[in-house]
Every structure is written in C-alpha cells, then in structure tokens.
Enzyme design. Structure first.
Site, PDB file in Angstrom:
ATOM      1  N   CYS A  55       0.839  -1.198   0.000  1.00  0.00           N
ATOM      2  CA  CYS A  55       0.000   0.000   0.000  1.00  0.00           C
ATOM      3  C   CYS A  55       0.873   1.247   0.000  1.00  0.00           C
ATOM      4  O   CYS A  55       2.008   1.241   0.434  1.00  0.00           O
ATOM      5  CB  CYS A  55      -0.874   0.012   1.242  1.00  0.00           C
ATOM      6  SG  CYS A  55      -1.854  -1.478   1.390  1.00  0.00           S
ATOM      7  N   ARG A 105       4.017   1.006  -6.884  1.00  0.00           N
ATOM      8  CA  ARG A 105       4.002  -0.053  -5.861  1.00  0.00           C
ATOM      9  C   ARG A 105       2.869  -1.038  -6.085  1.00  0.00           C
ATOM     10  O   ARG A 105       2.798  -2.068  -5.428  1.00  0.00           O
ATOM     11  CB  ARG A 105       3.876   0.576  -4.467  1.00  0.00           C
ATOM     12  CG  ARG A 105       5.056   1.430  -4.066  1.00  0.00           C
ATOM     13  CD  ARG A 105       4.696   2.352  -2.910  1.00  0.00           C
ATOM     14  NE  ARG A 105       4.352   1.626  -1.720  1.00  0.00           N
ATOM     15  CZ  ARG A 105       5.226   1.372  -0.732  1.00  0.00           C
ATOM     16  NH1 ARG A 105       6.465   1.795  -0.857  1.00  0.00           N
ATOM     17  NH2 ARG A 105       4.875   0.718   0.345  1.00  0.00           N
ATOM     18  N   TRP A 113      -3.361  -2.162  -1.504  1.00  0.00           N
ATOM     19  CA  TRP A 113      -3.025  -3.455  -2.120  1.00  0.00           C
ATOM     20  C   TRP A 113      -3.758  -4.466  -1.243  1.00  0.00           C
ATOM     21  O   TRP A 113      -3.349  -4.727  -0.109  1.00  0.00           O
ATOM     22  CB  TRP A 113      -1.521  -3.668  -2.086  1.00  0.00           C
ATOM     23  CG  TRP A 113      -1.068  -5.036  -2.463  1.00  0.00           C
ATOM     24  CD1 TRP A 113      -0.808  -6.087  -1.630  1.00  0.00           C
ATOM     25  CD2 TRP A 113      -0.819  -5.532  -3.783  1.00  0.00           C
ATOM     26  NE1 TRP A 113      -0.416  -7.183  -2.335  1.00  0.00           N
ATOM     27  CE2 TRP A 113      -0.415  -6.883  -3.669  1.00  0.00           C
ATOM     28  CE3 TRP A 113      -0.897  -4.977  -5.044  1.00  0.00           C
ATOM     29  CZ2 TRP A 113      -0.088  -7.670  -4.762  1.00  0.00           C
ATOM     30  CZ3 TRP A 113      -0.559  -5.763  -6.145  1.00  0.00           C
ATOM     31  CH2 TRP A 113      -0.169  -7.085  -5.997  1.00  0.00           C
ATOM     32  N   ASN A 139      -0.654   0.401   6.171  1.00  0.00           N
ATOM     33  CA  ASN A 139       0.057  -0.528   5.297  1.00  0.00           C
ATOM     34  C   ASN A 139       0.540  -1.644   6.204  1.00  0.00           C
ATOM     35  O   ASN A 139       1.168  -1.391   7.222  1.00  0.00           O
ATOM     36  CB  ASN A 139       1.251   0.189   4.634  1.00  0.00           C
ATOM     37  CG  ASN A 139       2.002  -0.746   3.706  1.00  0.00           C
ATOM     38  OD1 ASN A 139       1.486  -1.793   3.324  1.00  0.00           O
ATOM     39  ND2 ASN A 139       3.209  -0.365   3.340  1.00  0.00           N
ATOM     40  N   GLY A 140       0.196  -2.893   5.874  1.00  0.00           N
ATOM     41  CA  GLY A 140       0.628  -4.027   6.700  1.00  0.00           C
ATOM     42  C   GLY A 140      -0.539  -4.943   7.000  1.00  0.00           C
ATOM     43  O   GLY A 140      -1.556  -4.943   6.314  1.00  0.00           O
ATOM     44  N   GLU A 171      14.308 -23.634 -11.182  1.00  0.00           N
ATOM     45  CA  GLU A 171      13.999 -22.209 -10.974  1.00  0.00           C
ATOM     46  C   GLU A 171      15.240 -21.364 -11.205  1.00  0.00           C
ATOM     47  O   GLU A 171      15.182 -20.303 -11.811  1.00  0.00           O
ATOM     48  CB  GLU A 171      13.437 -21.994  -9.562  1.00  0.00           C
ATOM     49  CG  GLU A 171      13.191 -20.554  -9.188  1.00  0.00           C
ATOM     50  CD  GLU A 171      12.251 -19.806 -10.144  1.00  0.00           C
ATOM     51  OE1 GLU A 171      11.582 -20.451 -10.968  1.00  0.00           O
ATOM     52  OE2 GLU A 171      12.226 -18.561 -10.089  1.00  0.00           O
ATOM     53  N   LYS A 193      15.617 -18.297 -14.007  1.00  0.00           N
ATOM     54  CA  LYS A 193      16.054 -16.944 -13.638  1.00  0.00           C
ATOM     55  C   LYS A 193      17.186 -16.477 -14.540  1.00  0.00           C
ATOM     56  O   LYS A 193      17.183 -15.395 -15.075  1.00  0.00           O
ATOM     57  CB  LYS A 193      16.506 -16.912 -12.171  1.00  0.00           C
ATOM     58  CG  LYS A 193      15.398 -17.016 -11.168  1.00  0.00           C
ATOM     59  CD  LYS A 193      14.643 -15.743 -10.946  1.00  0.00           C
ATOM     60  CE  LYS A 193      13.364 -15.576 -11.684  1.00  0.00           C
ATOM     61  NZ  LYS A 193      12.348 -16.565 -11.769  1.00  0.00           N
ATOM     62  N   GLU A 216      16.001 -15.975 -18.264  1.00  0.00           N
ATOM     63  CA  GLU A 216      15.030 -14.930 -18.628  1.00  0.00           C
ATOM     64  C   GLU A 216      15.586 -13.523 -18.443  1.00  0.00           C
ATOM     65  O   GLU A 216      15.056 -12.593 -19.032  1.00  0.00           O
ATOM     66  CB  GLU A 216      13.726 -15.103 -17.865  1.00  0.00           C
ATOM     67  CG  GLU A 216      13.774 -14.882 -16.391  1.00  0.00           C
ATOM     68  CD  GLU A 216      12.388 -15.000 -15.765  1.00  0.00           C
ATOM     69  OE1 GLU A 216      11.406 -14.587 -16.389  1.00  0.00           O
ATOM     70  OE2 GLU A 216      12.307 -15.512 -14.649  1.00  0.00           O
ATOM     71  N   HIS A 239      22.530 -39.911 -18.996  1.00  0.00           N
ATOM     72  CA  HIS A 239      21.662 -40.439 -20.059  1.00  0.00           C
ATOM     73  C   HIS A 239      21.628 -39.513 -21.260  1.00  0.00           C
ATOM     74  O   HIS A 239      20.653 -39.490 -22.003  1.00  0.00           O
ATOM     75  CB  HIS A 239      20.247 -40.647 -19.501  1.00  0.00           C
ATOM     76  CG  HIS A 239      20.214 -41.641 -18.394  1.00  0.00           C
ATOM     77  ND1 HIS A 239      20.368 -43.006 -18.594  1.00  0.00           N
ATOM     78  CD2 HIS A 239      20.121 -41.479 -17.050  1.00  0.00           C
ATOM     79  CE1 HIS A 239      20.343 -43.627 -17.424  1.00  0.00           C
ATOM     80  NE2 HIS A 239      20.179 -42.737 -16.469  1.00  0.00           N
ATOM     81  N   LYS A 256       5.147  -9.319 -17.491  1.00  0.00           N
ATOM     82  CA  LYS A 256       5.032  -9.699 -16.072  1.00  0.00           C
ATOM     83  C   LYS A 256       3.857 -10.652 -15.877  1.00  0.00           C
ATOM     84  O   LYS A 256       3.942 -11.592 -15.121  1.00  0.00           O
ATOM     85  CB  LYS A 256       4.835  -8.459 -15.195  1.00  0.00           C
ATOM     86  CG  LYS A 256       4.736  -8.774 -13.703  1.00  0.00           C
ATOM     87  CD  LYS A 256       5.952  -9.522 -13.206  1.00  0.00           C
ATOM     88  CE  LYS A 256       5.830  -9.991 -11.785  1.00  0.00           C
ATOM     89  NZ  LYS A 256       6.912 -10.929 -11.390  1.00  0.00           N
TER      90      LYS A 256
HETATM   91  C1  AGP Z   1       8.997 -16.031 -13.746  1.00  0.00           C
HETATM   92  O1  AGP Z   1      10.186 -15.344 -13.414  1.00  0.00           O
HETATM   93  C2  AGP Z   1       8.343 -15.503 -14.989  1.00  0.00           C
HETATM   94  N1  AGP Z   1       8.094 -14.105 -14.875  1.00  0.00           N
HETATM   95  C3  AGP Z   1       7.136 -16.310 -15.424  1.00  0.00           C
HETATM   96  O2  AGP Z   1       7.585 -17.624 -15.641  1.00  0.00           O
HETATM   97  C4  AGP Z   1       5.960 -16.377 -14.422  1.00  0.00           C
HETATM   98  O3  AGP Z   1       6.355 -17.098 -13.285  1.00  0.00           O
HETATM   99  C5  AGP Z   1       4.797 -17.105 -15.110  1.00  0.00           C
HETATM  100  O4  AGP Z   1       4.407 -16.323 -16.213  1.00  0.00           O
HETATM  101  C6  AGP Z   1       3.607 -17.332 -14.175  1.00  0.00           C
HETATM  102  O5  AGP Z   1       3.098 -16.096 -13.754  1.00  0.00           O
HETATM  103  P1  AGP Z   1       2.004 -16.087 -12.564  1.00  0.00           P
HETATM  104  O6  AGP Z   1       2.693 -16.651 -11.360  1.00  0.00           O
HETATM  105  O7  AGP Z   1       1.622 -14.653 -12.409  1.00  0.00           O
HETATM  106  O8  AGP Z   1       0.861 -16.968 -12.998  1.00  0.00           O
END
Ligand code: AGP
Length: 607
Positions: free
Chosen positions: A2, A27, A74, A100-101, A480, A484, A487, A503, A602
């Site tokens: 928030c 934010r 938020w 906020n919190g 994961e 990272k 991407e 394999h 995003k």
């Molecule tokens: C992760 O770093 C990416 N930005 C992407 O894989 C993301 O996790 C995926 O698009 C899922 O998004 P969501 O968690 O908002 O559903």
C-alpha cells in the site's frame, strides 16, 4: 504494497495527497482514497481501480482543507472495493486512519468491538484500528494512539487524523516503512520517499516502535511508552527513479532483498499456538478423506514452486500429487473428478493458461484452490478456495519473492493438511514450525554477503551455456535457478536431474562449462556427490550450493556457496537465493534490462 501519504501545512492538502499517491503508483494497488479535514467536516472520497478513478470523482470537488491523509490499497483482507478502500473511520467519523501491513489479531479485536456496539462497514483489518481509537480516546490524541498500538499485533505503518485535533497527524511504524518530510511551514508523511522527494529531501525515517507527532511547524518522536526520541535528519540524495526502488538499482534486486519481510508476512497470519491455521479454508478430516488425487497446475516460476509443493504434500500428507504445466493440462484430458483437488498457483492471478486450467478443472467437478499474490484477481475469484501469499506487488518480470512466498505458503498448507489428517505427529509438526519461523532471518543471513556471487557472475557471466543439477528438491530449485538466469541474462541455462546427466546431457559437459550443483538434500547427498564428480571428471567448472557445515564438498568443487542449516524440506527457500542473485548479477554483467527482459511480460494474459 500500500501507499500512504499525509500533509499538514499552509497549502491545500489534496494537491500533495494526489501527487504523492501518483508517485507511489509503481508499488501496485487496486483502490485509493483520501480524507481531508475541512474544519466543520471531514471530506472523504474513495474509488476502486486506478488513481484516475479517484481523480475523476474529485474533479470540480477538491476539498480546501490543509490537513489530510491518502492511501493506495493493495488488498490483503477484503477484495478491492470503494468500501474497503482507505482511509477508514470510526462509528462517528471522528478518527481516520490509513494503514500498510497486516493486523494479525484483527478478528478478535473486531469481535470485542462489535460486542461493544461498534458498527463495521468494511471487510478490512484496518477499520478495526479506527474503532479502537474511538474506544481509547478520552481527549488526549497521542495517549489514545499509544493505547491502540499496545493492543494491535502484526505489521503496520499507520497515519491517524482526528477531527477534534486538526493541527496534528500521528504516525506509528512497525515492520512497514514510513517517512516524514520536513518542509517550510508544512510537513509531509509517506510510506516511501518517492512521494515526497519533489517537495523536500530532508526526511526522518521512522524505526520500528516509533511514533511521530507531525504538526505544520514541528515534528516530535516518542516511543510506545511516550518517552521522547531524538532522531537525525536523513538527507535523500537519490533521484526519483532510484527512490522508487528504495535505493536499489533495480526492482528485481529490491524484491530479492524484500524476501525476508515477504516470507515473514506470509507466515505470520497462519501460525497460532504453534500450529498452522487456514481460517479461510476451514477444512476437516472428511473433506481431505474424500480427496484421492491432487494436481498442482501453474506456469513458469509458479510451476517450479508447484514441484516443491508436490514434495511437501506427498511427504507430509501422503497423498498422490501430480504437477502439470497449465498450458498442457487441459489439452490432455486430465483425469479429474469430484474427488480431485486442483491447486493452481499464480503470482498475478491473471495468467491465461492457469485461469483456463482452473475453469476446466471446475467443469470436470474438481475442488479448486488458488494460491495467489493478488487479492480479487481473476484466479482468486474463480477458485472455490483461495489462500494468499503476502509478497506485496512484484514489479520485476523475473519472479523472486513470489516464488519464496509460494513455497512457504504451500509448506504451511501441507502441514495444515497433515495436522488435520494426523499424518504428522504433533512433535514433528512443532519441530517443523520452529524451523519455519527461522526462515525469514535465515534468508536475511543468506542475503548478507552477495560479493562472492557477484564475482562468480562477473567471471562466468559471459558463458553461453550454464547447467544446473540437483536431485530431489535440489532439482526443483535447479529448474527455478536456470529459468532466472535464462530470462534476464539470456544465457542458455538448463537444469537437469543430476542422475539424468549420464543419459545424454553429459555429452555437453566439456572443459570450462559452468555447472551449478545443488547439494543440500542429505537424503540423496552421496548420489549427488557422485554426479558432481562426473562433471568434474570432464573438467567442468562447478559452483556448489550446500548447507553450512558441509565441509567435505569444497574438496570436489571450484566454489561453494553455503546456506544456513534447516530441515531439508525448507532449504529450497534458502538455496534459491544465491541462484536469484547469480542471475541478477550475470544480467548486470551482460548489460541486460533486468526488470524488463526482452520478449517477456510480467503477467501473461494471452494463451
Ligand atoms: C517467472 O520469473 C516468470 N516471470 C514467469 O515464468 C511467471 O512465473 C509465469 O508467467 C507465471 O506467472 P504467474 O505466477 O503470475 O501466474
């Protein structure tokens, strides 16, 4: 998270309130509101949605008062709506508060206040604070605020305004940021520096437990006991862009470092009397007995979190879990019926593939649970049950704090289910909860020395291929870590189950190829070690991620990054942190656009 603003001075408060909230839009929020003391009345206006909706409502109706507070919300408790938007007030519109919190004990407080005749109009935890102030006020505004603070538990930054005390704003801070900006015959309050930086660079940064008494020509500070505190001015040197990132160069780095707080905020509402609670689920043994299959369905990082969630549920609840990519799930005629629980995981709550998988699951009769970071999102509204991570808005495209809060929430969900099904002994549950509580501090410890990781990124950041290997939960985290790196640095990174290398993929391991080897899982340690020896035998450069105390690993590796000891189920929350940092610094080394990497969005709201 928030946004909070407050103004007291010789000018129209509304001008700063709206400008300050605009500066805090980055934010993330879902509604906004203002309250201005206009002498004979308190002007209040709120609007769900973007700030423009509020500005539209205020058009040709701007209040003239010189003291006011504002907020961008938020949502955490209660979906986005005009009514749930802040500021909130007491029964008689005498006290107003923005927050906020999370007030963890708000339900009990609300019950007590309701029993005393207080009427609530919102679903928020914040409104309780305004009614508490009404109860505590007997003519001394500061004393009443101190009494309120002594009764609430949780994290908060609060700004109070009182109709009967029009010459002062009172602020209180615990676990969430709050700053006071010092002007000429005017003073400003905000949850973050960007809101005030164009008005003043002279600020006071509140610390936990501090209370600020802000008048137009003075600011005093006291502690919870009312004793005066002397604070030094903090002169802000950042520019506006840097200020939005809290002084970090990128949102991604800020969000990596926000993980201790994000994980703590996600944990705290669910631990009571040393057991796990999900009041929003209220499941029982019969409900779980009828579940004979569980799917976890998600995309990207959320999918990787789902892979860890599988381990948690199968280990603690002893129920079969299948993890599926949302984009695949609904096209393979999944075996789903009324005895299936489908858990969808999504930070944004808007990912099209995941939403479609959720709808298909419901069509097939499944019980559905959403794990999401956005209250009121499409996925949150579509699922039968929903639980929320408390990561706050995640701005960077690369997901970091959303991932760790998803892990911790699914760990608690598994333990909650195990408590109900009695598949974990009370002593084991208590031991795991004790370990769980330490995780935020252990993440902080893991973040305390980034220099070695920065160095590795500078040395190996120009390689075209990097491999991540691990077994069991280490393999989940390896996936994961590879995502990272891919991407945001555009390096071709791949994760492999360490036992799978021989394999085929081992053919690609040649001299000088960097391999990130995760070796935190004691149950498969010796096997992982033999895989590490396999790649070392091909002259790969191996960087290990290991648990503190593992002194032997250094004998086989070129570098080792240690993370604090904890239960091997929880160590993914720590092991992922160096991988997030490695990806971040590699992207910096390669001059990539860390927060907005090419080709990515995003939230992927298209199939
Ligand atoms: C992760 O770093 C990416 N930005 C992407 O894989 C993301 O996790 C995926 O698009 C899922 O998004 P969501 O968690 O908002 O559903």
């Amino acid at each position: 998270m928030c946004g909070i603003v407050g103004y007291i001075g010789g000018k129209r408060a509304i001008d700063f309130l709206l400008d300050g909230l605009t500066k805090l839009e980055y934010r993330g929020y879902d509604s906004a509101g203002v309250a201005v003391n206009c002498g004979d009345n308190i002007f209040v206006e709120k609007a769900v949605g973007r700030l423009d909706s509020l500005k539209q409502k205020l058009k040709n109706n701007l209040p003239l008062g010189n003291i006011g507070i504002g907020h961008t919300r938020w949502a955490t408790h209660g979906r986005p709506s005009d009514t749930n938007a802040h500021p909130h007030s007491d029964c008689h519109g005498k006290f107003f508060v923005v927050h906020n919190g999370i007030i963890e004990n708000y339900l009990k407080l609300k019950q007590d206040l309701t029993a005393k005749g207080h009427k609530f109009i919102s679903d928020t935890d914040t409104e309780v604070v305004a009614h508490l102030l009404e109860e505590s006020y007997h003519g001394d505004f500061l004393l009443a605020v101190r009494d309120v603070i002594s009764k609430i538990e949780g994290s908060y930054s609060l700004v109070f305004m009182s109709k009967e005390n029009p010459d002062v704003l009172i602020c209180a801070k615990q676990d969430n940021p709050l700053v006071v900006g010092i002007g000429e015959n005017e003073n400003f309050v905000a949850s973050d520096i960007p809101a005030i930086i164009s008005y003043t660079r002279k600020t006071y940064i509140l610390n936990d437990g501090e209370i600020a008494i802000v008048q137009k020509d003075s600011v005093q500070f006291v502690n919870r006991q009312g004793l005066p505190i002397n604070k030094k001015i903090f002169n802000v040197t950042w520019n506006a862009a840097a200020a939005e990132k809290g002084g970090y160069e990128h949102f991604m780095l800020k969000e990596i470092h926000e993980q201790p707080k994000a994980v703590r905020n996600t944990i705290s509402p669910h631990i009571k009397n040393n057991s796990i609670h999900f009041d929003e689920l209220n499941w029982n043994a019969d409900f779980l007995k009828n579940i004979d299959k569980i799917y976890i369905v998600a995309c990207g990082t959320a999918y990787h979190a789902g892979l860890v969630g599988k381990f948690y549920i199968e280990k603690l609840v002893r129920k079969l879990v299948e993890v599926d990519l949302a984009s695949e799930f609904r096209y393979r005629a999944p075996i789903v019926d009324e005895n299936t629980l489908v858990i969808v995981v999504s930070q944004s709550g808007e990912t099209s593939d995941t939403l479609a998988a959720l709808k298909e699951s419901k069509r097939l009769g499944a019980k559905t649970l959403a794990v999401t970071n956005v209250v009121g999102s499409s996925i949150a509204r579509e699922a039968e049950f929903v639980i929320h991570t408390a990561a706050g808005p995640e701005i960077a495209v690369a997901s970091t704090k959303a991932y760790t809060t998803q892990l911790i929430l699914m760990f608690m969900l598994a333990l909650y289910m195990a408590q109900i099904s009695k598949t974990v002994s009370d002593s084991d549950a208590e031991r795991l909860i004790e370990q769980l509580k330490k995780i935020p501090a252990q993440i902080s410890e893991t973040l305390s020395d980034v220099e070695p990781i920065k160095t590795f990124a500078q040395i190996y950041g120009f390689n075209d291929d990097v491999f991540y290997i691990g077994r069991s939960l280490d393999y989940c985290v390896a996936l994961e870590g590879a995502l990272k790196l891919k991407e945001i640095s555009y390096i071709h990174a791949e994760a492999y189950a360490a036992g799978e290398l021989k394999h085929g993929t081992l053919a690609l391991i040649v001299e000088g190829v960097p391999v990130i080897a995760l070796a935190t899982q004691k149950s498969v340690y010796e096997k992982t070690l033999s895989n590490i020896k396999e790649v070392k035998a091909r002259d790969a450069i191996v960087i290990g991620i290991a648990a503190e105390g593992d002194t032997s690993l250094s004998n086989y590796l070129d570098h080792v990054i240690f993370v604090p000891e904890t239960d091997e189920l929880l160590i993914p929350l720590l092991a992922v942190v160096p991988l997030q940092l490695l990806a971040y610094y590699a992207a910096i080394t390669r001059g990539c656009d860390v927060d907005k990497p090419r080709n990515l969005a995003k939230s992927v709201t298209v199939e």
